[in-house]
Design a protein around this motif. Structure first.
Motif, PDB file in Angstrom:
ATOM      1  N   LYS A   1      63.029  86.920 -46.050  1.00  0.00           N
ATOM      2  CA  LYS A   1      64.362  87.280 -45.559  1.00  0.00           C
ATOM      3  C   LYS A   1      64.271  88.213 -44.356  1.00  0.00           C
ATOM      4  O   LYS A   1      65.114  88.159 -43.467  1.00  0.00           O
ATOM      5  N   LYS A   2      63.245  89.047 -44.316  1.00  0.00           N
ATOM      6  CA  LYS A   2      63.063  89.967 -43.185  1.00  0.00           C
ATOM      7  C   LYS A   2      62.710  89.211 -41.904  1.00  0.00           C
ATOM      8  O   LYS A   2      62.939  89.700 -40.805  1.00  0.00           O
ATOM      9  N   GLU A   3      62.154  88.016 -42.045  1.00  0.00           N
ATOM     10  CA  GLU A   3      61.787  87.191 -40.888  1.00  0.00           C
ATOM     11  C   GLU A   3      62.959  86.351 -40.385  1.00  0.00           C
ATOM     12  O   GLU A   3      62.861  85.703 -39.353  1.00  0.00           O
TER      13      GLU A   3
ATOM     14  N   THR B   1      70.283  81.307 -37.787  1.00  0.00           N
ATOM     15  CA  THR B   1      68.923  80.755 -37.770  1.00  0.00           C
ATOM     16  C   THR B   1      68.978  79.297 -38.210  1.00  0.00           C
ATOM     17  O   THR B   1      69.570  78.987 -39.250  1.00  0.00           O
TER      18      THR B   1
ATOM     19  N   SER C   1      60.651  79.707 -41.819  1.00  0.00           N
ATOM     20  CA  SER C   1      60.943  80.744 -42.824  1.00  0.00           C
ATOM     21  C   SER C   1      62.107  80.337 -43.722  1.00  0.00           C
ATOM     22  O   SER C   1      62.091  80.594 -44.925  1.00  0.00           O
TER      23      SER C   1
ATOM     24  N   ASP D   1      75.073  86.489 -45.072  1.00  0.00           N
ATOM     25  CA  ASP D   1      74.057  87.519 -44.869  1.00  0.00           C
ATOM     26  C   ASP D   1      74.338  88.759 -45.707  1.00  0.00           C
ATOM     27  O   ASP D   1      73.429  89.310 -46.333  1.00  0.00           O
TER      28      ASP D   1
ATOM     29  N   ALA E   1      61.901  88.158 -50.495  1.00  0.00           N
ATOM     30  CA  ALA E   1      62.369  89.353 -49.785  1.00  0.00           C
ATOM     31  C   ALA E   1      61.638  89.509 -48.455  1.00  0.00           C
ATOM     32  O   ALA E   1      62.250  89.856 -47.435  1.00  0.00           O
ATOM     33  N   ALA E   2      60.343  89.235 -48.440  1.00  0.00           N
ATOM     34  CA  ALA E   2      59.573  89.319 -47.195  1.00  0.00           C
ATOM     35  C   ALA E   2      60.033  88.252 -46.206  1.00  0.00           C
ATOM     36  O   ALA E   2      60.151  88.514 -45.000  1.00  0.00           O
TER      37      ALA E   2
ATOM     38  N   GLY F   1      69.975  90.569 -52.968  1.00  0.00           N
ATOM     39  CA  GLY F   1      68.584  90.976 -52.808  1.00  0.00           C
ATOM     40  C   GLY F   1      68.316  92.375 -53.344  1.00  0.00           C
ATOM     41  O   GLY F   1      67.250  92.646 -53.903  1.00  0.00           O
TER      42      GLY F   1
ATOM     43  N   PRO G   1      66.588  86.545 -39.026  1.00  0.00           N
ATOM     44  CA  PRO G   1      67.590  87.504 -38.539  1.00  0.00           C
ATOM     45  C   PRO G   1      68.970  87.296 -39.174  1.00  0.00           C
ATOM     46  O   PRO G   1      69.649  88.248 -39.525  1.00  0.00           O
ATOM     47  N   SER G   2      69.363  86.041 -39.334  1.00  0.00           N
ATOM     48  CA  SER G   2      70.657  85.721 -39.937  1.00  0.00           C
ATOM     49  C   SER G   2      70.609  84.292 -40.457  1.00  0.00           C
ATOM     50  O   SER G   2      70.146  83.388 -39.768  1.00  0.00           O
TER      51      SER G   2
ATOM     52  N   ASP H   1      72.161  90.063 -48.882  1.00  0.00           N
ATOM     53  CA  ASP H   1      71.592  91.416 -48.916  1.00  0.00           C
ATOM     54  C   ASP H   1      71.937  92.123 -50.225  1.00  0.00           C
ATOM     55  O   ASP H   1      71.086  92.789 -50.824  1.00  0.00           O
TER      56      ASP H   1
END
Length: 149
Positions: free
Chosen positions: A105-107, A114, A120, A40, A102-103, A47, A109-110, A44
């Motif tokens: 990745k926001k959905e 996940t 997603s 993660d 990127a959008a 990203g 959590p980890s 980040d």
């Protein structure tokens, strides 16, 4: 140095920076980040770097294409086509794939917690595969351009 010597020098520099940057990012920086940090955190960091990475490639490609117009070479047309393809790939990565990834990745959590079959994550994996293939194609194009020099 004469003005007519500038386009070939700047062209070579632009291609070297584009190929070198893509290779460094792909084969050294990203693997090092994923070995040094959890998935993660590494994701980040990468990203945050992606937008600049893609813009760097686009800038190098535009400079190379402009310089190529002032170079007399038998391989100019082939080189221009390769650069155009590389710019197209980089543009799709920068303006289509990266924002979608990127959008997504926001959905998520980890990535560690996940499930891999989460919708997603499945879509993210597909986008990542397309982007990685494009990145390798850009590196391959850069190698071809160096050979054509």
């Amino acid at each position: 140095m004469k003005l007519k010597q500038m386009p070939p020098i700047v062209y070579r520099l632009a291609i070297a920076c584009w190929l070198g940057g893509a290779s460094l990012f792909t084969f050294l920086l990203t693997p090092t980040l994923f070995k040094s940090f959890n998935r993660d955190v590494a994701g980040d960091i990468v990203g945050v770097l992606f937008p600049g990475y893609f813009l760097w490639g686009l800038a190098c490609g535009v400079v190379a294409l402009i310089c190529l117009a002032g170079i007399k070479s038998r391989a100019r047309t082939v080189s221009a086509i390769i650069i155009a393809v590389m710019l197209t790939i980089s543009s799709v990565q920068a303006f289509v794939i990266e924002p979608k990834a990127a959008a997504l990745k926001k959905e998520i959590p980890s990535f560690a917690t996940t499930p891999t079959d989460h919708p997603s994550r499945v879509l993210f994996r597909k986008l990542h595969a397309i982007s990685a293939s494009g990145n390798l194609a850009v590196i391959g194009g850069g190698i071809a351009l160096v050979v054509l020099l």
